[in-house]
Design an enzyme around this catalytic site. Structure first.
Site, mmCIF file in Angstrom:
data_model
loop_
_atom_site.group_PDB
_atom_site.id
_atom_site.type_symbol
_atom_site.label_atom_id
_atom_site.label_comp_id
_atom_site.label_asym_id
_atom_site.label_seq_id
_atom_site.Cartn_x
_atom_site.Cartn_y
_atom_site.Cartn_z
ATOM 1 N N GLU A 119 0.791 -1.222 0.000
ATOM 2 C CA GLU A 119 0.000 0.000 0.000
ATOM 3 C C GLU A 119 0.833 1.287 0.000
ATOM 4 O OE1 GLU A 119 -3.403 0.247 -0.167
ATOM 5 O OE2 GLU A 119 -3.270 -1.903 -0.607
ATOM 6 N N SER A 393 -28.398 -29.127 -21.346
ATOM 7 C CA SER A 393 -29.457 -28.863 -22.327
ATOM 8 C C SER A 393 -30.222 -27.573 -22.086
ATOM 9 C CB SER A 393 -30.451 -30.028 -22.339
ATOM 10 O OG SER A 393 -29.842 -31.189 -22.853
#
Length: 893
Positions: A119, A393
């Site tokens: 950071e 399907s």
């Protein structure tokens, strides 16, 4: 003359030079004066700029000190945000999960180094503001013409998180800097990093390093964290939701690798340590907490960040009022059914079957309800939005049938190829319900046949189906662009959110609306800051295409694989099943049902998170359709009942057929190919054939094949070790008449080469004694006869006698054979018996004759009207009448 010309030329030249010199001197003076004025202007500008800068700096110092003094004990700016449902009723408050603050000396050094490396690598050097980072960020902001780069130090992040409002403006940035400078003057670096780690958000409602450690690793003592765990936590501030290891383990691992690389580059760890920590996979499962609406609220937070630019921290503590599209009745119905174990297949161990569901209002695109898993918790992995599973399907309407209708080359009345075939050189899909030359599109969808879907995609082109799926919001990859897409074969997979959103276009007359959860956001003062009235929508197919698809998918629910989804409202939908992928294993990985009523569209998925040979589903899509029906029956009660627009009326039931019944049904099972072969005698006339099947554990028959022109099929969906009953009917497509059933053939699907000890006991096993029919004075064995009442019977005895309702005479000698005749008007039966010595009378029934003799008893033949029923090894004859079936068939390759 030449000299004179030269002299004149020199004179003219001198004149020109004199003119030039006279005009040049004043211009030089003017330029010199102008330069001095510019210099003085620049000087005074610089002085003013310096003065303003000093004044601004003094203002920042003073305001920063003042803000810090006023808010020393302040944790949040405006309190937690509140979330409301579609009716404005409060759903809940985004409560925070905080732990006791951790002292600096109790935080491992490497954990601190991980955050600094990631950071703010210059944290120990700057005074709260890193001018190099700000300069880099300013360049990017100017190029993007917006605040895209923060450039914030750890101290600035602390100032922003504790003291400031959530907006992104240059004024707020200046205030943030002023507080950061004040923090640095009043606190040591150790105190600042301690406050920072105890305050920042780590995904969802979890704030502070200790709360995060407990949530994601179950460790309250930070010194027990491993290096990879420290790096995982340090990876989260950049995107607490995106890099959440529970929600997105793969992205978290990628970001963790970046953190470890930065730590290595900055000398905090060795290359060997970094490499080892990068390999570890996240596998921790936190204890579950019973919460309401969690998946939906998490999605709201994600949408607020993605669409409106609010961070998770903003939403948690910004004091917002968030109005959503959620329907409490539907959400509670969904959560209730997901909490009921009876709706899910039982697992062989403690790894439970998972599931997800999403309901969408197709008219607006608003998300009505959402469940991300059976025991989903805040900030967890949402199977509704984060998972990627093959849809089987359920994808056929999206990539094959709808785009084929939309192309104009096909209608729902088109005949499609259904014969066994290969596409290209090596793609040879199979049908699960046999083959025929052609099949109608409605029947192909209803029975979920594979060959027609692949053939159709091949006819319209893979790109057409691929693009159509993308237009409905299904995320695709280049690897998905092949013919297996017709059967749901996808590299990336999909989820219930995308499938529900896609099917909502069918329900909405061909108009696609992007799904959303947030209607309106108000700030802490009640001012509307964001509003979503729903997308205008885009037309992705014609109303005719949508209408035809709805009509055909209604048949799936009325008399196809989706019967269990039937509710009190009209329903159209499609099942989906993906098989195990293991050779010889007939279980399933995923089962789906995606469907819609005229009011709402919903998708359900079930399966194991990590399927393997031990963790597969024994049942097919009927179980997902059943859960869909249970939830939707309750969900639609809050909506006015409607009908599907532009849909053809349901045809009334056909009258009893007058066709001749099919005769001579025979068959066998091939253990090598795991295929049942059936054949029968043809029926005169222009007829087609329908095949019906029932597994012995099922109560009703299922029609497994329509529109068959030949007199033989191969059933490739039979599963090894199970027993099936079959019958065939004739069907006249011109009149809709259907014949009476043929004789019933029972086949045991067992390989002949298997040793007997590997086979389960079966009612048809020839080692078991046959059933007996009790007479008045003795016992006899029945065998079916033909239409003339002729049959064969086995009996013990010799002598002559008579029995009711038929009379019979028989002779036998010792262990020899005898014949007897009996009659039951209007039929006659003949019997033969084997005799042994003894003294027992025997009786016959139903066209059989028995004699009183010195044998053990005897019977004749049993009368039947259906003719001779052939038997084959491994088969049993079932004389019961067929009924309608409950569909348990698989529907994908």
């Amino acid at each position: 003359m030449a000299g004179k010309d030269n002299q004149m030329s020199r004179l003219n030249k001198n004149k020109d030079n004199s003119k030039t010199s006279k005009t040049t001197k004043p211009n030089a003076k003017k330029k010199k004066g102008k330069g001095k004025r510019i210099a003085w202007a620049l000087f005074f500008t610089a002085v003013i700029a310096i003065f303003c800068a000093l004044a601004g700096y003094l203002f920042i110092l003073i305001s920063g000190e003042k803000l810090l003094e006023q808010n020393q004990d302040k944790l949040t700016a405006y309190g937690t945000s509140k979330v409301y449902d579609r009716n404005g009723t409060l759903m809940g408050e985004l409560s925070l999960q905080k732990s006791d603050p951790v002292k600096y000396e109790d935080i491992p050094e490497k954990l601190i180094q991980a955050f600094i490396a990631t950071e703010d690598k210059r944290f120990m050097e700057h005074n709260g503001v890193d001018m190099w980072s700000i300069g880099r960020a300013a360049v990017k902001d100017i190029m993007a013409r917006s605040m895209v780069e923060g450039g914030s130090t750890i101290t600035q992040q602390l100032a922003k998180n504790i003291f400031l409002t959530r907006d992104k403006t240059f004024f707020r940035k200046a205030t943030e800097m002023s507080i950061a400078l004040a923090l640095e003057r009043q606190h040591s670096k150790q105190e600042i990093i301690e406050m920072y780690l105890n305050r920042i958000n780590f995904g969802g409602p979890y704030y502070g390093i200790k709360a995060a450690s407990e949530r994601y690793f179950g460790k309250s003592d930070l010194n027990k964290l491993d290096l990879w765990e420290m790096a995982t936590l340090a990876a989260m501030p950049k995107g607490p939701s995106r890099y959440n290891p529970l929600k997105n383990p793969d992205l978290s691992k990628e970001r963790r690798a970046v953190v470890l690389t930065l730590m290595e580059q900055q000398g905090y760890i060795t290359a060997e340590e970094a490499a080892e920590a990068k390999k570890v996979d996240y596998a921790y499962t936190p204890p579950e907490r019973q919460q309401k609406y969690t998946a939906f609220i998490d999605y709201v937070m994600e949408e607020a960040e993605e669409k409106w630019g609010l961070t998770e921290d903003d939403v948690n503590i910004g004091g917002y009022q968030i109005y959503t599209t959620m329907d409490v009745n539907a959400q509670m119905a969904m959560e209730e059914e997901f909490n009921n174990p009876a709706n899910f297949e039982e697992s062989p161990d403690d790894v439970q079957v998972e599931g997800s569901m999403v309901i969408i209002n197709q008219e607006t695109g608003g998300i009505v309800a959402m469940v991300g898993g059976r025991e989903y918790t805040r900030g967890g992995f949402s199977r509704a939005t984060d998972s990627r599973r093959q849809p089987g399907s359920a994808l056929k309407p999206i990539v094959s049938y709808a785009p084929a209708l939309e192309s104009g080359k096909f209608t729902k009345d088109s005949r499609l190829s259904n014969k066994k075939q290969c596409f290209g050189s090596n793609y040879c899909p199979n049908n699960l319900h046999g083959y025929s030359e052609t099949i109608g599109m409605p029947e192909a969808i209803q029975r979920s046949e594979n060959i027609p879907a692949v053939w159709l995609l091949n006819e319209i082109g893979v790109k057409t189906g691929f693009d159509f799926a993308q237009s409905l919001g299904i995320k695709m990859s280049e690897g998905d662009a092949n013919l297996s897409l017709a059967l749901g074969g996808m590299d990336t997979g999909t989820n219930t959110f995308e499938m529900a959103q896609a099917f909502s276009a069918f329900a909405n007359g061909g108009e696609f609306k992007e799904a959303f959860a947030i209607k309106q956001i108000k700030d802490n003062k009640g001012k509307v800051v964001h509003e979503n009235k729903g997308s205008k929508g885009k037309r992705v197919m014609s109303e005719t295409t949508a209408s035809q698809m709805t009509d055909m998918m209604r048949r799936v629910v009325e008399d196809g694989t989706g019967k269990n989804a039937r509710i009190s409202r009209p329903v159209a939908g499609k099942t989906g099943t993906t098989q195990s992928g293991y050779k010889g294993v007939s279980s399933n990985r995923d089962v789906w049902f995606v469907g819609y009523t005229p009011e709402l569209t919903a998708a359900v998925w079930m399966g194991y998170d990590n399927p393997d040979r031990q963790h597969l589903l024994k049942r097919s899509s009927s179980i997902s359709a059943s859960l869909w029906g249970k939830v939707m029956e309750k969900a639609v009660q809050g909506y006015e009942a409607k009908n599907f627009p532009n849909v053809e009326p349901v045809q009334p039931p056909v009258e009893e057929p007058a066709l001749s019944a099919v005769s001579g049904l025979t068959g066998s099972y091939n253990g090598e190919t795991q295929t049942v072969s059936l054949s029968w005698n043809p029926v005169q006339g222009n007829v087609q054939y329908r095949i019906y099947r029932k597994e012995t554990s099922e109560s009703e028959y299922t029609r497994i094949l329509d529109s068959l022109g030949g007199t033989s099929i191969e059933d490739m969906s039979a599963m090894e070790g199970l027993t099936y009953d079959y019958y065939v009917t004739a069907f006249d497509p011109s009149t809709g008449d259907e014949s009476e059933p043929s004789n019933i053939l029972q086949i045991v699907a067992v390989s002949e080469e298997l040793p007997p000890e590997d086979l389960e006991p079966d009612p048809g096993d020839t080692q078991e004694p046959p059933p007996v029919d009790e007479g008045e004075n003795g016992e006899g064995n029945e065998m079916p006869g033909n239409e003339n009442g002729n049959g064969n019977g086995n009996g013990n005895g010799n002598g002559n006698g008579s029995g009711e309702p038929g009379n019979g005479n028989g002779e036998g000698h010792g262990n020899g054979n005898g014949n007897g005749n009996g009659s039951t008007p209007p039929d006659n039966g003949n019997g033969a018996g084997n005799g042994q010595d003894g003294q027992n009378p025997g009786d016959g029934t139903d066209g059989s004759g028995d004699g009183t003799s010195t044998g053990d008893g005897g019977t004749g033949g049993t009368d039947t009207d259906s003719g001779n029923i052939p038997t084959v090894p491994g088969t049993i004859v079932d004389p019961s009448d067929p009924a309608n079936a409950t569909d348990q068939s698989q529907d994908t390759p």
